[in-house]
Design an enzyme around this catalytic site. Structure first.
Site, PDB file in Angstrom:
ATOM      1  N   ASP A 208       0.873  -1.166   0.000  1.00 42.82           N
ATOM      2  CA  ASP A 208       0.000   0.000   0.000  1.00 42.82           C
ATOM      3  C   ASP A 208       0.918   1.227   0.000  1.00 42.82           C
ATOM      4  O   ASP A 208       2.143   1.123   0.120  1.00 42.82           O
ATOM      5  CB  ASP A 208      -0.975  -0.007   1.191  1.00 42.82           C
ATOM      6  CG  ASP A 208      -2.212   0.854   0.888  1.00 42.82           C
ATOM      7  OD1 ASP A 208      -2.142   1.709  -0.021  1.00 42.82           O
ATOM      8  OD2 ASP A 208      -3.240   0.697   1.576  1.00 42.82           O
TER       9      ASP A 208
HETATM   10  C1  BGC Z   1      -5.030   3.219  -0.002  1.00 42.48           C
HETATM   11  C2  BGC Z   1      -5.222   2.150  -1.048  1.00 42.48           C
HETATM   12  C3  BGC Z   1      -5.078   2.732  -2.429  1.00 42.48           C
HETATM   13  C4  BGC Z   1      -3.724   3.409  -2.529  1.00 42.48           C
HETATM   14  C5  BGC Z   1      -3.444   3.978  -3.909  1.00 42.48           C
HETATM   15  C6  BGC Z   1      -3.780   4.039  -0.243  1.00 42.48           C
HETATM   16  O1  BGC Z   1      -3.731   5.147   0.585  1.00 42.48           O
HETATM   17  O2  BGC Z   1      -4.986   2.613   1.272  1.00 42.48           O
HETATM   18  O3  BGC Z   1      -6.466   1.536  -0.881  1.00 42.48           O
HETATM   19  O4  BGC Z   1      -5.228   1.730  -3.386  1.00 42.48           O
HETATM   20  O5  BGC Z   1      -3.671   4.446  -1.580  1.00 42.48           O
HETATM   21  O6  BGC Z   1      -4.223   5.074  -4.158  1.00 42.48           O
END
Ligand code: BGC
Length: 745
Positions: free
Chosen positions: A290
């Protein structure tokens, strides 16, 4: 592609499909493996590490966006230091980036573009919690497929979806992004999303990313990013199944989560990333972190610095680094210091290149960035119709006193009131992609589009969603007095749920309830349209409004969908995928809880309960009314004893006893009465959504096999145990008919 037209066609005919998805084509694994190895053999260590590096652009798409790639990025792509981008959008823009990769870098390895297409790209569909409320995996699959068509036309290869985190705490804002509290429903929704996004990749679909692996929804206190700690049994039986279902449905990627689980951050957990995912489940795709979740292991107190974090994550099996820049900065040195084996890097690179081959990017790196296709495929009428159909099916009728709904078509004046009544931004919901408020029909517009000239639609905002001012009450009350009925649109704003949007209260924000109280004094009937990304404790509305329709955040077609449902063009068929508590103090409250040694009993002091609350939630899991009524009769089991080899057929007759045609979700639950470990009071094991004409009766059959009764037993083996089981069938998790059978050895 044809099959989704068929689904849309079938649902438009108002039938429930018996649709079975075709298995995904996965043609030449061996050829791909050979081609991957042939590329890998040419790569320097630096180029390999570059493939593991993912960076972000700011969101921006559309003909007006200037297409220019900053030099700094161009240089890094040329040097083979970037394997993937997220948030780079648009056929032209992704073309420009891809051109640098395949024309100016030494090995011409194409980039892979990822984006959070969570419930739509430009045309938005209901938020995933709403989609789950359809209890129709085939509809969710169709929705994902249309989202894939739109986003793939704008250069996107890969969506960071579905989010399959089980959530038992509605304070957690990300509950909106998933399918709610149940592992069985959640698993079906996870698989449906994966099939819908990925379909057949030769058809220009997008690859799915099952997230957030794992246990992210178990954050203590429902506070986002918070610690997760639970027994391995609960983890395996409740939280893990939807990730597994996503993998079994063929998801090509997973995203490692931010949280720690039992003291080990998921992004550094060999147990999760290797032992369970690859060893137990045989996952062949790649795992992306993530956003900076590798770097955050420093804050977790699990890594001493970014270099150490990279060492831990890569060795644990995390292939691609989203935005922490740990791999690109430190992996080379880690190899030189023998802390990371180059073979481990090779394996991660193989996994990533494999997907790039599967997407056809080595053969045609520009296949997703064709401007003509983008112009043709964005916001087509098909996609809008699909969004409208999913929206209508996602609504849950929570109350309908004296059958006030559907609305009579001969009302002279209708008052549409509330901060969400003429609001085109919030219905888009969190993670709305490029959803544009200009494309959203508001409830007011939906009503105006729907009614004929004889009906006048009046509007007043009444108050803001979260503001103490009551100045607008007067105007709202005035128009209410002049009208035959009030449509009161209240709830949350879109930024009250989603990432980092946990709330400590589940009540309506601001003075919205006070507005409802003022309107009640007019004596006019109040139909509440609720918009929100989580269960809400709407006790006052439940006691005083005449009807309540839960519409979540329904996306682009919100207003049209709501008007059609309130006027009865579509009879509501959604059911809650999550329990609605009476108050936040009841949280966590979920249907598949344990019995305890002192089950709650209000007449018995020393039992498990609150002194100041009923035992029950406001609305139970699986709950949802219809404009018609259904009666359940002749509940039968084909046998009362089964062995591991045979099965039981559970049958029940369901009759439409009301005045409208309608759909019912017939639900099947099971309780294992005595186990080597304590078992939940009931668990959803099956459901079927059926269409019944007025007066029609159908016999519904469910088959229970031994494998449906398995759980993580005292010896940590996943198995069933002989003994007595209760089986329940009914319209929600509480109103059930009950019988019993025995599993014998
Ligand atoms: C979120 C994810 C997301 C990623 C990319 C993160 O802050 O937890 O769910 O896919 O950002 O945008």
């Amino acid at each position: 592609m044809r099959k989704y037209f068929l689904i849309l066609f079938t649902i438009l005919l108002f039938a429930v499909t018996g649709f079975v998805p075709t298995p995904q084509q996965n043609s030449s694994e061996e050829t791909i493996a050979e081609r991957v190895d042939s590329v890998l053999a040419l790569m320097t260590l630096e180029e390999k590490i570059g493939q593991l590096n993912q960076l972000s652009f700011g969101i921006g798409w559309g003909p007006t966006v200037k297409v220019s790639v900053p030099d700094e990025y161009k240089q890094q792509i040329r040097e083979g230091k970037i394997g993937s981008f997220l948030n780079a959008i648009g056929a032209e823009f992704t073309y420009e980036l891809q051109k640098v990769a395949v024309q100016e870098s030494r090995l011409k390895i194409p980039l892979i573009f990822g984006l959070d297409v969570i419930h739509g790209f430009k045309t938005t569909f209901p938020v995933p919690l709403g989609e789950a409320a359809t209890w129709q995996p085939e509809i969710v699959e169709m929705s994902a497929h249309y989202q894939a068509i739109e986003s793939a036309s704008a250069g996107i290869h890969w969506t960071f979806s579905p989010m399959v985190d089980i959530a038992r705490d509605p304070r957690w804002g990300r509950i909106m992004e998933g399918a709610g509290e149940d592992p069985y429903l959640g698993s079906l929704m996870a698989a449906a999303h994966v099939r819908g996004y990925q379909g057949d990749l030769s058809d220009l679909n997008i690859i799915a990313c099952v997230k957030h692996y794992a246990g992210y929804g178990g954050a203590e206190g429902g506070r986002d990013y918070n610690t997760v700690d639970m027994s391995e049994r609960t983890f395996r039986d409740i939280y893990l199944p939807p990730y597994k279902a996503g993998v079994e449905a063929g998801a090509h990627t997973l995203m490692a989560s931010f949280n720690e689980l039992g003291g080990i951050p998921a992004s550094g957990s060999k147990y999760l990333l290797n032992d369970i995912l690859r060893e137990e489940w045989g996952f062949k795709g790649f795992v992306v972190s993530d956003w900076n979740s590798i770097g955050e292991m420093i804050n977790h107190g699990y890594a001493s610095d970014l270099k150490h974090a990279g060492e831990i994550s890569l060795n644990a099996g995390l292939d691609m680094d989203m935005e922490s820049r740990s791999y690109i900065t430190h992996l080379k040195q880690l190899v030189e210091e023998d802390k990371v084996d180059e073979d481990v890097i090779d394996e991660s690179v193989r996994r990533i290149l494999r997907i790039k081959f599967m997407l056809g990017l080595f053969d045609d790196p520009f296949r997703y960035c064709q401007k003509e296709r983008e112009e043709k495929n964005i916001m087509t009428s098909d996609i809008k119709i699909a969004s409208l159909e999913v929206a209508k099916r996602s609504f849950v009728l929570l109350k309908n006193d004296k059958n006030i709904l559907p609305l009579k078509k001969d009302y002279k004046k209708i008052a549409v009131i509330g901060p969400l009544a003429n609001n085109s931004i919030d219905p888009i919901g969190g993670w709305g992609g490029l959803g544009d408020s200009a494309d959203v029909t508001t409830v007011l517009e939906g009503f105006k589009n729907y009614v004929d000239k004889k009906t006048q639609v009046l509007y007043s905002e009444g108050c803001k969603i979260d503001d103490p001012s009551t100045k607008g009450f007067k105007d709202a009350v005035n128009i209410a007095k002049k009208s035959d009925v009030i449509i009161l649109c209240v709830g949350e704003s879109r930024d009250m749920s989603g990432e980092a949007c946990s709330r400590s209260s589940l009540d309506l924000p601001g003075v919205q309830e006070d507005l409802a109280k003022e309107l009640l004094k007019t004596g006019k009937p109040i139909i509440v349209v609720l918009m929100n990304g989580r269960p809400m404790s709407i006790n006052w509305l439940n006691d005083n409004a005449n009807a309540i329709l839960e519409t979540w955040f329904a996306g682009t077609m919100t207003g049209d969908a709501i008007a059609k449902v309130l006027f009865g063009d579509y009879n509501p068929s959604g059911k809650l995928p999550v329990t609605f508590p009476r108050t936040v103090g009841q949280v966590p409250i979920y249907y598949n809880h344990k019995n305890t040694g002192r089950p709650g009993d209000l007449k018995n002091h020393y039992t498990s309960k609150y002194l100041d609350l009923p035992l029950t939630p406001l609305y139970p899991f699986g709950f949802g009314l219809s404009y018609t009524t259904f009666e359940y009769n002749d509940f039968k089991l084909s046998t009362n004893k089964i062995t591991n080899e045979d099965s039981i057929i559970v049958s029940v007759k369901v009759k439409n006893t009301g005045n409208y045609d309608g759909e019912e979700v017939v639900q099947l639950y099971v309780q294992d009465l005595v186990g080597s470990v304590t078992r939940p009071v009931k668990e959803l094991k099956g459901f079927k959504k059926i269409m019944l004409k007025r007066g029609e009766e159908k016999t519904m059959d469910f088959t229970i096999h031994e494998k449906d009764l398995r759980f993580t037993a005292a010896d940590m083996k996943f198995k069933s145990e002989p003994g007595l089981f209760k089986v329940f069938v009914g319209t929600n998790s509480v109103d059930l008919k009950e019988s019993q059978f025995e599993l014998v050895e």
